[in-house]
Each structure stands twice: as structure tokens, then as C-alpha cells.
Design a protein around this motif. Structure first.
Motif, PDB file in Angstrom:
ATOM      1  N   TRP A  49       2.332   2.527   2.679  1.00  0.00           N
ATOM      2  CA  TRP A  49       1.329   1.594   3.203  1.00  0.00           C
ATOM      3  C   TRP A  49       0.342   1.194   2.115  1.00  0.00           C
ATOM      4  CZ3 TRP A  49      -3.916   1.265   3.410  1.00  0.00           C
ATOM      5  CH2 TRP A  49      -4.441   0.242   4.215  1.00  0.00           C
ATOM      6  N   LEU A  50      -0.145   2.177   1.354  1.00  0.00           N
ATOM      7  CA  LEU A  50      -1.135   1.874   0.320  1.00  0.00           C
ATOM      8  C   LEU A  50      -0.522   1.013  -0.785  1.00  0.00           C
ATOM      9  CD1 LEU A  50      -3.900   2.112  -0.890  1.00  0.00           C
ATOM     10  CD2 LEU A  50      -3.300   4.377  -1.771  1.00  0.00           C
ATOM     11  N   SER A  51       0.728   1.268  -1.132  1.00  0.00           N
ATOM     12  CA  SER A  51       1.399   0.447  -2.145  1.00  0.00           C
ATOM     13  C   SER A  51       1.488  -1.003  -1.685  1.00  0.00           C
ATOM     14  CB  SER A  51       2.807   0.992  -2.428  1.00  0.00           C
ATOM     15  OG  SER A  51       2.761   2.314  -2.939  1.00  0.00           O
ATOM     16  N   ARG A  52       1.856  -1.192  -0.420  1.00  0.00           N
ATOM     17  CA  ARG A  52       1.977  -2.554   0.109  1.00  0.00           C
ATOM     18  C   ARG A  52       0.602  -3.211   0.268  1.00  0.00           C
ATOM     19  NH1 ARG A  52       3.597  -2.516   4.970  1.00  0.00           N
ATOM     20  NH2 ARG A  52       3.911  -0.300   5.361  1.00  0.00           N
ATOM     21  N   VAL A  88       2.246   6.620  -5.195  1.00  0.00           N
ATOM     22  CA  VAL A  88       1.711   5.317  -4.798  1.00  0.00           C
ATOM     23  C   VAL A  88       1.887   4.346  -5.961  1.00  0.00           C
ATOM     24  CG1 VAL A  88      -0.372   4.053  -4.137  1.00  0.00           C
ATOM     25  CG2 VAL A  88       0.028   6.364  -3.250  1.00  0.00           C
ATOM     26  N   ASP A  89       2.342   3.150  -5.652  1.00  0.00           N
ATOM     27  CA  ASP A  89       2.514   2.110  -6.669  1.00  0.00           C
ATOM     28  C   ASP A  89       1.396   1.083  -6.515  1.00  0.00           C
ATOM     29  OD1 ASP A  89       3.265   0.147  -8.428  1.00  0.00           O
ATOM     30  OD2 ASP A  89       5.195  -0.285  -7.487  1.00  0.00           O
ATOM     31  N   LEU A  90       0.407   1.173  -7.387  1.00  0.00           N
ATOM     32  CA  LEU A  90      -0.708   0.226  -7.362  1.00  0.00           C
ATOM     33  C   LEU A  90      -0.467  -0.967  -8.278  1.00  0.00           C
ATOM     34  CD1 LEU A  90      -3.740   2.706  -7.611  1.00  0.00           C
ATOM     35  CD2 LEU A  90      -2.693   1.763  -5.539  1.00  0.00           C
ATOM     36  N   PHE A  91       0.602  -0.920  -9.070  1.00  0.00           N
ATOM     37  CA  PHE A  91       0.783  -1.899 -10.143  1.00  0.00           C
ATOM     38  C   PHE A  91       1.694  -3.070  -9.803  1.00  0.00           C
ATOM     39  CE2 PHE A  91      -0.924   1.680 -12.383  1.00  0.00           C
ATOM     40  CZ  PHE A  91      -1.660   1.118 -13.420  1.00  0.00           C
ATOM     41  N   THR A  92       2.670  -2.865  -8.947  1.00  0.00           N
ATOM     42  CA  THR A  92       3.622  -3.938  -8.669  1.00  0.00           C
ATOM     43  C   THR A  92       2.901  -5.206  -8.225  1.00  0.00           C
ATOM     44  OG1 THR A  92       5.448  -2.470  -8.097  1.00  0.00           O
ATOM     45  CG2 THR A  92       5.504  -4.677  -7.165  1.00  0.00           C
ATOM     46  N   GLY A  93       3.290  -6.323  -8.822  1.00  0.00           N
ATOM     47  CA  GLY A  93       2.686  -7.605  -8.471  1.00  0.00           C
ATOM     48  C   GLY A  93       3.743  -8.682  -8.405  1.00  0.00           C
ATOM     49  N   ARG A  94       3.397  -9.791  -7.810  1.00  0.00           N
ATOM     50  CA  ARG A  94       4.353 -10.893  -7.709  1.00  0.00           C
ATOM     51  C   ARG A  94       4.556 -11.569  -9.055  1.00  0.00           C
ATOM     52  NH1 ARG A  94       1.440 -10.960  -2.905  1.00  0.00           N
ATOM     53  NH2 ARG A  94       2.733 -10.717  -1.047  1.00  0.00           N
ATOM     54  N   TRP A  95       3.572 -11.408  -9.937  1.00  0.00           N
ATOM     55  CA  TRP A  95       3.658 -12.032 -11.255  1.00  0.00           C
ATOM     56  C   TRP A  95       4.051 -10.991 -12.300  1.00  0.00           C
ATOM     57  CZ3 TRP A  95      -1.081 -13.570 -14.639  1.00  0.00           C
ATOM     58  CH2 TRP A  95      -0.641 -14.260 -15.764  1.00  0.00           C
ATOM     59  N   ARG A  96       3.185 -10.013 -12.527  1.00  0.00           N
ATOM     60  CA  ARG A  96       3.487  -8.908 -13.422  1.00  0.00           C
ATOM     61  C   ARG A  96       2.595  -7.731 -13.052  1.00  0.00           C
ATOM     62  NH1 ARG A  96       1.167 -11.002 -19.280  1.00  0.00           N
ATOM     63  NH2 ARG A  96      -0.905 -11.676 -18.596  1.00  0.00           N
ATOM     64  N   LEU A 101      -8.747  -1.334 -10.976  1.00  0.00           N
ATOM     65  CA  LEU A 101      -9.253  -0.200 -11.751  1.00  0.00           C
ATOM     66  C   LEU A 101     -10.002   0.817 -10.891  1.00  0.00           C
ATOM     67  CD1 LEU A 101     -10.600  -1.345 -15.246  1.00  0.00           C
ATOM     68  CD2 LEU A 101      -9.368   0.758 -14.728  1.00  0.00           C
ATOM     69  N   ASP A 102     -10.803   0.341  -9.960  1.00  0.00           N
ATOM     70  CA  ASP A 102     -11.560   1.265  -9.114  1.00  0.00           C
ATOM     71  C   ASP A 102     -10.631   2.081  -8.223  1.00  0.00           C
ATOM     72  OD1 ASP A 102     -14.438   0.541  -9.709  1.00  0.00           O
ATOM     73  OD2 ASP A 102     -13.667  -1.422  -9.129  1.00  0.00           O
ATOM     74  N   LEU A 103      -9.628   1.426  -7.669  1.00  0.00           N
ATOM     75  CA  LEU A 103      -8.674   2.124  -6.813  1.00  0.00           C
ATOM     76  C   LEU A 103      -7.853   3.121  -7.626  1.00  0.00           C
ATOM     77  CD1 LEU A 103      -7.436   2.495  -4.052  1.00  0.00           C
ATOM     78  CD2 LEU A 103      -5.979   0.501  -4.470  1.00  0.00           C
ATOM     79  N   LEU A 104      -7.468   2.727  -8.827  1.00  0.00           N
ATOM     80  CA  LEU A 104      -6.729   3.633  -9.705  1.00  0.00           C
ATOM     81  C   LEU A 104      -7.574   4.858 -10.042  1.00  0.00           C
ATOM     82  CD1 LEU A 104      -4.143   4.064 -11.437  1.00  0.00           C
ATOM     83  CD2 LEU A 104      -5.348   2.908 -13.300  1.00  0.00           C
ATOM     84  N   ASP A 105      -8.846   4.636 -10.330  1.00  0.00           N
ATOM     85  CA  ASP A 105      -9.736   5.748 -10.668  1.00  0.00           C
ATOM     86  C   ASP A 105      -9.902   6.694  -9.483  1.00  0.00           C
ATOM     87  OD1 ASP A 105     -11.785   6.767 -12.751  1.00  0.00           O
ATOM     88  OD2 ASP A 105     -12.964   6.661 -10.903  1.00  0.00           O
ATOM     89  N   LEU A 106     -10.035   6.138  -8.292  1.00  0.00           N
ATOM     90  CA  LEU A 106     -10.178   6.963  -7.089  1.00  0.00           C
ATOM     91  C   LEU A 106      -8.937   7.823  -6.878  1.00  0.00           C
ATOM     92  CD1 LEU A 106     -11.723   7.692  -4.467  1.00  0.00           C
ATOM     93  CD2 LEU A 106     -10.554   5.771  -3.382  1.00  0.00           C
ATOM     94  N   CYS A 107      -7.767   7.211  -7.013  1.00  0.00           N
ATOM     95  CA  CYS A 107      -6.518   7.957  -6.829  1.00  0.00           C
ATOM     96  C   CYS A 107      -6.378   9.059  -7.875  1.00  0.00           C
ATOM     97  CB  CYS A 107      -5.327   7.002  -6.893  1.00  0.00           C
ATOM     98  SG  CYS A 107      -5.165   5.896  -5.466  1.00  0.00           S
ATOM     99  N   ALA A 108      -6.710   8.736  -9.119  1.00  0.00           N
ATOM    100  CA  ALA A 108      -6.621   9.736 -10.184  1.00  0.00           C
ATOM    101  C   ALA A 108      -7.599  10.882  -9.934  1.00  0.00           C
ATOM    102  CB  ALA A 108      -6.897   9.083 -11.536  1.00  0.00           C
ATOM    103  N   ALA A 109      -8.786  10.557  -9.453  1.00  0.00           N
ATOM    104  CA  ALA A 109      -9.804  11.578  -9.198  1.00  0.00           C
ATOM    105  C   ALA A 109      -9.378  12.546  -8.106  1.00  0.00           C
ATOM    106  CB  ALA A 109     -11.127  10.909  -8.819  1.00  0.00           C
ATOM    107  N   ILE A 112      -3.928  12.000  -6.431  1.00  0.00           N
ATOM    108  CA  ILE A 112      -2.901  11.304  -5.656  1.00  0.00           C
ATOM    109  C   ILE A 112      -1.753  10.920  -6.586  1.00  0.00           C
ATOM    110  CG2 ILE A 112      -2.412   9.201  -4.331  1.00  0.00           C
ATOM    111  CD1 ILE A 112      -5.385   9.296  -3.425  1.00  0.00           C
ATOM    112  N   PRO A 113      -0.510  11.244  -6.251  1.00  0.00           N
ATOM    113  CA  PRO A 113       0.622  10.884  -7.114  1.00  0.00           C
ATOM    114  C   PRO A 113       0.699   9.373  -7.317  1.00  0.00           C
ATOM    115  CG  PRO A 113       1.308  12.437  -5.406  1.00  0.00           C
ATOM    116  CD  PRO A 113      -0.075  11.994  -5.049  1.00  0.00           C
ATOM    117  N   LEU A 114       0.955   8.962  -8.546  1.00  0.00           N
ATOM    118  CA  LEU A 114       0.971   7.542  -8.884  1.00  0.00           C
ATOM    119  C   LEU A 114       2.229   7.180  -9.662  1.00  0.00           C
ATOM    120  CD1 LEU A 114      -2.717   7.248 -10.126  1.00  0.00           C
ATOM    121  CD2 LEU A 114      -1.808   6.177  -8.054  1.00  0.00           C
ATOM    122  N   THR A 115       2.683   5.959  -9.464  1.00  0.00           N
ATOM    123  CA  THR A 115       3.748   5.392 -10.282  1.00  0.00           C
ATOM    124  C   THR A 115       3.091   4.474 -11.309  1.00  0.00           C
ATOM    125  OG1 THR A 115       5.371   5.445  -8.479  1.00  0.00           O
ATOM    126  CG2 THR A 115       5.802   3.931 -10.300  1.00  0.00           C
TER     127      THR A 115
END
Length: 213
Positions: A49-52, A88-96, A101-109, A112-115
Motif C-alpha cells: 500500500w505504501l509503495s503504491r 517498501v519501494d518509495l522510488f518507482t516512478g512513471r518517469w524515473r 526525502l522526508d518519507l525516506l528519512d522517516l522510514c530509515a529512522a 522500515i525495510p526499503l528497496t
């Protein structure tokens, strides 16, 4: 904003608790061995859900704007995301690939497993849009300490800071970088590496490459 509306709707209906693991019999959900299940009986995949949701918020752009409401929900989801252990995949985009950054920092803190992007094709200079982050005045800005402390995330942050440094005419952004406690440390690392490459350069072509780093 539209995103806040949908998140408010999740909260009003109690559906947000299916994502956080806080739901129970009182709201019509059930408990499985690995946590809450939806009304169809399937386990709720919080990471999916979070990735989408992260992809949705980009709306075809490189990265989404800051959302304190999203950050608040993800903070509540953190224990559930760690428990499920799905990245969680925060990076996938329709372009690239790129990430908030804030969400990535929260997950890292919160561990939370990240791709993270790995291939040369995905590791482009704007994976982390630092300039957009610096100019975004919306509430919820994080200090980026967790991103800088994580080896994989720091590698991306280092590259993003280098991209900003490449635009030497943008002095205001460079000044903001230098004034930020965490980004200034990454900037210092990048400048030291650049100076080392220049000192080691042999011949004009190599020196030019180092200067244009």
C-alpha cells in the motif's frame, strides 16, 4: 489537498487501522496470525500500500511535495511494516526513480525495510530531489539524520548533493546546503572527494573531468 482528503477518509472509516495493525473486531476486521485482514479475508500488505501511495503522490512528476499527513500515518504504520518485513519501494516512478526525502528519512529512522535503486540506469542524479526539498515550505520537514546515517541512502544523498554542486550558478541553493547541519556534512564529503580527484588528475583532460565532476 486531495491526498489529505483520502487519508482523512481512511481515518474516518477506520481503514487506516488495517495499515497500522491497530484494527480489531470492533470495526469489523479480523485478526490473522500475521495481523489484521481485510473484509475479503486476505492479509493487508502495508508495504504494498505504501509503495503504491508513494507512486500515486508523484502524479507523474519526479517527486511528491511534502505531506505531514502521510508522514503521520507512516509513523503509525512503522511497527507493522517492520513486522511484515516486506521492503517498501518509495522510488518507482512513471518517469524515473525518485523518492520523497522526508518519507525516506522517516522510514530509515524507524528501520522500515526499503528497496533502493541499484542499477546504473536507475541511479540518476535526481533520485533524491534535494533542491525541491530545500524550497518546500510545507510543514513536516525532517532533519535527514536517518538518511545520512544509512549507508545506502547516504550514497543517494551524496549523489544528489553533487548534482546541486554541479549547478554552480545557483548560489542560493548552495548556501542553503551549506547551512543545513546534515547536508553540509555530505557537501563537505563531496568537496573533499572532488578536491582529491583534481589533485590526482594527470593531464588537462583528466583535470577538466575532475572540475566538471
Amino acid at each position: 489537498e486531495d491526498d489529505d482528503f483520502w487519508l482523512a477518509l481512511l481515518a474516518e472509516t477506520g481503514a487506516d487501522r488495517l495499515l497500522t495493525g491497530e484494527s480489531g473486531p470492533e470495526d469489523g476486521s479480523a485478526e490473522a496470525a500475521d495481523g489484521p485482514v481485510d473484509r475479503a479475508g486476505g492479509p493487508v500488505d502495508a508495504a504494498d500500500w505504501l509503495s503504491r501511495w508513494a507512486l500515486h503522490r508523484k502524479r507523474g512528476s519526479l517527486a511528491a511535495v511534502r505531506s505531514r499527513t502521510t508522514l503521520s500515518l507512516v509513523e503509525r504504520m512503522a511497527a507493522r511494516l517492520r513486522e511484515q518485513g516486506r521492503p517498501v519501494d518509495l522510488f518507482t516512478g512513471r518517469w524515473r526513480p525518485s523518492a520523497d526525502l522526508d518519507l525516506l528519512d522517516l522510514c530509515a529512522a524507524h528501520g522500515i525495510p526499503l528497496t533502493l535503486p541499484e542499477s546504473a540506469e536507475d541511479l540518476h542524479d535526481d533520485c533524491l530531489p534535494v533542491k525541491q526539498w530545500l524550497t518546500d515550505t510545507r510543514p513536516g520537514r525532517r532533519d535527514l539524520t536517518a538518511v545520512a546515517a544509512d549507508a545506502g541512502c547516504r550514497r543517494l544523498l551524496y549523489r544528489a548533493v553533487g548534482t546541486v554542486c554541479g549547478h554552480r550558478h545557483d548560489t542560493s541553493t548552495l548556501e542553503e546546503l551549506a547551512a543545513h547541519p546534515v547536508l553540509a556534512d555530505v557537501l563537505r564529503e563531496w568537496l573533499e572527494d572532488a578536491a582529491g580527484e583534481l589533485a590526482a588528475a594527470t593531464g588537462l583532460p583528466a583535470a577538466r573531468t575532475a572540475l566538471e565532476r
